[in-house]
Design a protein around this motif. Structure first.
Motif, mmCIF file in Angstrom:
data_model
loop_
_atom_site.group_PDB
_atom_site.id
_atom_site.type_symbol
_atom_site.label_atom_id
_atom_site.label_comp_id
_atom_site.label_asym_id
_atom_site.label_seq_id
_atom_site.Cartn_x
_atom_site.Cartn_y
_atom_site.Cartn_z
ATOM 1 N N VAL A 153 -46.495 4.424 -57.159
ATOM 2 C CA VAL A 153 -47.754 4.896 -56.561
ATOM 3 C C VAL A 153 -47.480 6.051 -55.602
ATOM 4 O O VAL A 153 -48.204 7.062 -55.589
ATOM 5 C CB VAL A 153 -48.477 3.742 -55.833
ATOM 6 C CG1 VAL A 153 -49.606 4.277 -54.965
ATOM 7 C CG2 VAL A 153 -49.025 2.737 -56.835
ATOM 8 N N ASN A 154 -46.419 5.936 -54.812
ATOM 9 C CA ASN A 154 -46.083 7.007 -53.871
ATOM 10 C C ASN A 154 -45.741 8.307 -54.592
ATOM 11 O O ASN A 154 -46.140 9.399 -54.147
ATOM 12 C CB ASN A 154 -44.898 6.575 -52.996
ATOM 13 C CG ASN A 154 -45.275 5.485 -52.019
ATOM 14 O OD1 ASN A 154 -46.431 5.361 -51.633
ATOM 15 N ND2 ASN A 154 -44.305 4.685 -51.621
ATOM 16 N N ILE A 155 -45.006 8.185 -55.713
ATOM 17 C CA ILE A 155 -44.670 9.379 -56.488
ATOM 18 C C ILE A 155 -45.932 10.020 -57.060
ATOM 19 O O ILE A 155 -46.113 11.248 -57.005
ATOM 20 C CB ILE A 155 -43.681 9.016 -57.614
ATOM 21 C CG1 ILE A 155 -42.327 8.629 -57.019
ATOM 22 C CG2 ILE A 155 -43.517 10.176 -58.581
ATOM 23 C CD1 ILE A 155 -41.322 8.162 -58.053
ATOM 24 N N LEU A 156 -46.820 9.207 -57.599
ATOM 25 C CA LEU A 156 -48.061 9.741 -58.171
ATOM 26 C C LEU A 156 -48.954 10.358 -57.098
ATOM 27 O O LEU A 156 -49.634 11.375 -57.359
ATOM 28 C CB LEU A 156 -48.808 8.621 -58.901
ATOM 29 C CG LEU A 156 -48.146 8.086 -60.178
ATOM 30 C CD1 LEU A 156 -48.953 6.924 -60.742
ATOM 31 C CD2 LEU A 156 -47.992 9.187 -61.223
ATOM 32 N N GLU A 157 -48.986 9.767 -55.927
ATOM 33 C CA GLU A 157 -49.784 10.338 -54.832
ATOM 34 C C GLU A 157 -49.249 11.715 -54.443
ATOM 35 O O GLU A 157 -50.029 12.649 -54.176
ATOM 36 C CB GLU A 157 -49.764 9.399 -53.631
ATOM 37 C CG GLU A 157 -50.616 8.147 -53.813
ATOM 38 C CD GLU A 157 -50.527 7.203 -52.634
ATOM 39 O OE1 GLU A 157 -49.554 7.333 -51.849
ATOM 40 O OE2 GLU A 157 -51.401 6.331 -52.495
ATOM 41 N N LYS A 158 -47.930 11.843 -54.398
ATOM 42 C CA LYS A 158 -47.316 13.143 -54.100
ATOM 43 C C LYS A 158 -47.688 14.176 -55.167
ATOM 44 O O LYS A 158 -48.024 15.316 -54.849
ATOM 45 C CB LYS A 158 -45.807 12.978 -54.020
ATOM 46 C CG LYS A 158 -45.024 14.291 -53.986
ATOM 47 C CD LYS A 158 -43.552 14.021 -53.989
ATOM 48 C CE LYS A 158 -42.764 15.320 -54.168
ATOM 49 N NZ LYS A 158 -42.870 15.899 -55.507
ATOM 50 N N GLN A 159 -47.608 13.746 -56.422
ATOM 51 C CA GLN A 159 -47.923 14.671 -57.509
ATOM 52 C C GLN A 159 -49.400 15.052 -57.499
ATOM 53 O O GLN A 159 -49.770 16.184 -57.833
ATOM 54 C CB GLN A 159 -47.559 14.039 -58.853
ATOM 55 C CG GLN A 159 -47.596 15.011 -60.017
ATOM 56 C CD GLN A 159 -46.643 16.186 -59.810
ATOM 57 O OE1 GLN A 159 -45.476 15.998 -59.501
ATOM 58 N NE2 GLN A 159 -47.159 17.393 -59.947
ATOM 59 N N LEU A 160 -50.265 14.104 -57.108
ATOM 60 C CA LEU A 160 -51.696 14.400 -57.056
ATOM 61 C C LEU A 160 -51.996 15.449 -55.993
ATOM 62 O O LEU A 160 -52.892 16.294 -56.176
ATOM 63 C CB LEU A 160 -52.482 13.119 -56.772
ATOM 64 C CG LEU A 160 -54.009 13.231 -56.877
ATOM 65 C CD1 LEU A 160 -54.415 13.570 -58.312
ATOM 66 C CD2 LEU A 160 -54.678 11.933 -56.439
ATOM 67 N N VAL A 161 -51.272 15.411 -54.879
ATOM 68 C CA VAL A 161 -51.444 16.438 -53.844
ATOM 69 C C VAL A 161 -51.119 17.812 -54.413
ATOM 70 O O VAL A 161 -51.829 18.800 -54.157
ATOM 71 C CB VAL A 161 -50.548 16.129 -52.626
ATOM 72 C CG1 VAL A 161 -50.548 17.291 -51.637
ATOM 73 C CG2 VAL A 161 -51.016 14.862 -51.939
ATOM 74 N N ASN A 162 -50.060 17.896 -55.205
ATOM 75 C CA ASN A 162 -49.698 19.168 -55.831
ATOM 76 C C ASN A 162 -50.789 19.648 -56.780
ATOM 77 O O ASN A 162 -51.131 20.843 -56.824
ATOM 78 C CB ASN A 162 -48.372 19.005 -56.573
ATOM 79 C CG ASN A 162 -47.936 20.278 -57.268
ATOM 80 O OD1 ASN A 162 -47.666 21.287 -56.627
ATOM 81 N ND2 ASN A 162 -47.857 20.223 -58.591
ATOM 82 N N SER A 163 -51.358 18.700 -57.545
ATOM 83 C CA SER A 163 -52.437 19.069 -58.471
ATOM 84 C C SER A 163 -53.686 19.515 -57.709
ATOM 85 O O SER A 163 -54.411 20.419 -58.155
ATOM 86 C CB SER A 163 -52.765 17.890 -59.385
ATOM 87 O OG SER A 163 -51.668 17.589 -60.220
ATOM 88 N N GLU A 164 -53.952 18.882 -56.571
ATOM 89 C CA GLU A 164 -55.097 19.307 -55.746
ATOM 90 C C GLU A 164 -54.919 20.751 -55.271
ATOM 91 O O GLU A 164 -55.881 21.532 -55.249
ATOM 92 C CB GLU A 164 -55.240 18.364 -54.549
ATOM 93 C CG GLU A 164 -55.789 16.997 -54.896
ATOM 94 C CD GLU A 164 -55.834 16.080 -53.684
ATOM 95 O OE1 GLU A 164 -55.249 16.444 -52.644
ATOM 96 O OE2 GLU A 164 -56.441 15.004 -53.787
ATOM 97 N N ASN A 165 -53.693 21.081 -54.895
ATOM 98 C CA ASN A 165 -53.425 22.460 -54.457
ATOM 99 C C ASN A 165 -53.652 23.447 -55.601
ATOM 100 O O ASN A 165 -54.224 24.531 -55.398
ATOM 101 C CB ASN A 165 -51.997 22.578 -53.942
ATOM 102 C CG ASN A 165 -51.783 21.765 -52.674
ATOM 103 O OD1 ASN A 165 -52.721 21.514 -51.922
ATOM 104 N ND2 ASN A 165 -50.540 21.361 -52.427
#
Length: 433
Positions: A153-165
């Protein structure tokens, strides 16, 4: 590569920044709390206390049995007057008081029973160790399943932040006319898919965490405020199976010892029993007309009618219709069954340990390849991201590179956690945790 490793270490060792309000549980915390509060262990402690209470020391078998007795009797019609020993036609009231004792000088069955009681107490304690070992292994699996789900979940949350950017960047470029609106649609699809994947991962984590804590608390509880943390330990491959430490093998050995003692105890059906008896008593007798004439005026009879009795009893079994022989044969067969079961337990436990060790070696061997895959995936994602920013590749290519990096990060995380779980299981199988 270095960025990925640093990220992984931050995830594992500092995964709860900004969540200080959470209660953090390590694997050892789960074991200690579960052992203290789980009903299975409370029940087993009572069974251990019961076995200890029932255990009789060998010296106690040679202590005498002592008792007081008193009798009040009526004889009507022709009877023997206890005071004169003559037969008379009358009604007699008599009272008898005595102190009786008995000592078993030799009873093979009692001797073995004392040893059997002690073995039963040891068996209950060892059974508790087996339950604890199996509980720890179950908890180990549940803990690392929940822990891996949490870190994913932590890895996916990090990746989602990148996608938001990326989404915000493309939205601005579309609004200024630098990119077509179709690019925005593409990145929005990717972003919405990642949110779905993240939400599914959160659900999976919640389910895994619930399964873990249900095995600790044994009752329905709110687990939302609990987070997991485990320091990665140094994994060693040279650990060897300790035959004398495994709880299941030690329990099987005690079962065999019990079967041997029970078999030996059947000899008591063929051996003599020797007992010593002693009695000290007195009596009172008086002629009466009827029951209503009962008198307790003992006068001097209790003083003058005192007597002592000392006896030695020897019982030698001669014939038991073959029951003793059949019982002894049955117990001999049961003893042989326990011997085979012990050997089977040794083999099964050894196989389990060897398989776990083999899997650990495979994980360690695979680590270098996974690390290399992370390096290539990271470089590929970095270059693909640059191309995506400058419009050289489409969103599908960008998403493919992102998925490859996520998969390599997950493989690395999973490999590290499986290594730790496997090594800790080897320690648990050796009762060395």
């Amino acid at each position: 590569m270095n960025k990925v490793v640093c990220f992984f270490l931050l995830v594992v060792f500092f995964p709860f920044g900004g969540k200080a309000q959470h209660t953090i549980w390590s694997f050892r915390d789960c074991i200690e709390y579960g052992r203290e509060h789980h009903l299975d262990f409370k029940i087993k402690q009572l069974e251990i206390m019961l076995a200890q209470n029932n255990a009789v020391k060998l010296s106690y078998t040679y202590l005498p049995e002592i008792g007081l007795s008193a009798n009040h009797n009526y004889n009507f019609g022709s009877t023997i007057d206890p005071s004169t020993n003559n037969r008379i036609s009358s009604n007699v009231q008599s009272d008898l008081f005595s102190l009786d004792s008995q000592i078993a000088l030799f009873n093979f069955s009692e001797i073995k029973k004392s040893k059997l009681d002690r073995l039963e107490s040891a068996f209950q304690r060892q059974d508790n160790e087996v339950i604890l070992q199996e509980y720890n292994i179950l908890l180990l699996k549940k803990f690392y399943e929940a822990f891996a789900a949490q870190e994913w979940v932590n890895i996916l949350e990090k990746q989602l932040v990148n996608s938001e950017n990326q989404l915000e960047r493309i939205r601005k470029e579309v609004s200024t006319g630098l990119k077509p609106e179709s690019d925005l649609y593409d990145i929005e699809v990717i972003y919405s898919q990642e949110k779905i994947v993240l939400q599914q991962a959160i659900h999976e984590y919640e389910n895994k965490k619930t399964q873990l804590f249900q095995n600790i608390f044994f009752i329905k509880d709110d687990y939302t405020s609990y987070s997991l943390h485990e320091d990665l330990i140094s994994v060693e491959e040279n650990i060897e199976f300790d035959l004398n430490s495994n709880s299941k093998i030690k329990k099987s050995d005690i079962e065999l010892q019990k079967a041997i003692v029970v078999y030996q105890q059947t000899l008591s059906n063929f051996l003599p029993k020797l007992s010593l008896y002693y009695s000290y008593g007195t009596f009172y007798a008086n002629q009466i007309k009827n029951i209503s004439d009962t008198s307790f005026n003992f006068e001097r009879q209790l003083q003058t009618n005192k007597s002592n009795f000392l006896g030695l009893s020897l019982y030698v079994p001669v014939f038991s219709k073959g029951n003793a022989t059949r019982l002894r044969n049955a117990k001999r067969i049961e003893k042989e069954i326990k011997e085979q079961q012990k050997q089977n337990m040794i083999q099964a436990t050894q196989n389990e340990f060897n398989l776990e060790k083999q899997q650990l070696h495979q994980l360690i061997t695979l680590e270098s390849q996974i690390t290399e895959n992370i390096r290539f995936s990271t470089l590929s994602f970095q270059t693909t991201t640059s191309k995506f920013i400058y419009g050289k590749v489409d969103a599908i290519t960008y998403k493919t590179a992102q998925n490859q990096l996520l998969l390599s990060e997950y493989n690395y995380l999973n490999n590290q956690l499986l290594q730790n779980m496997g090594y800790q299981k080897l320690l648990l199988l050796n009762n060395n945790f």
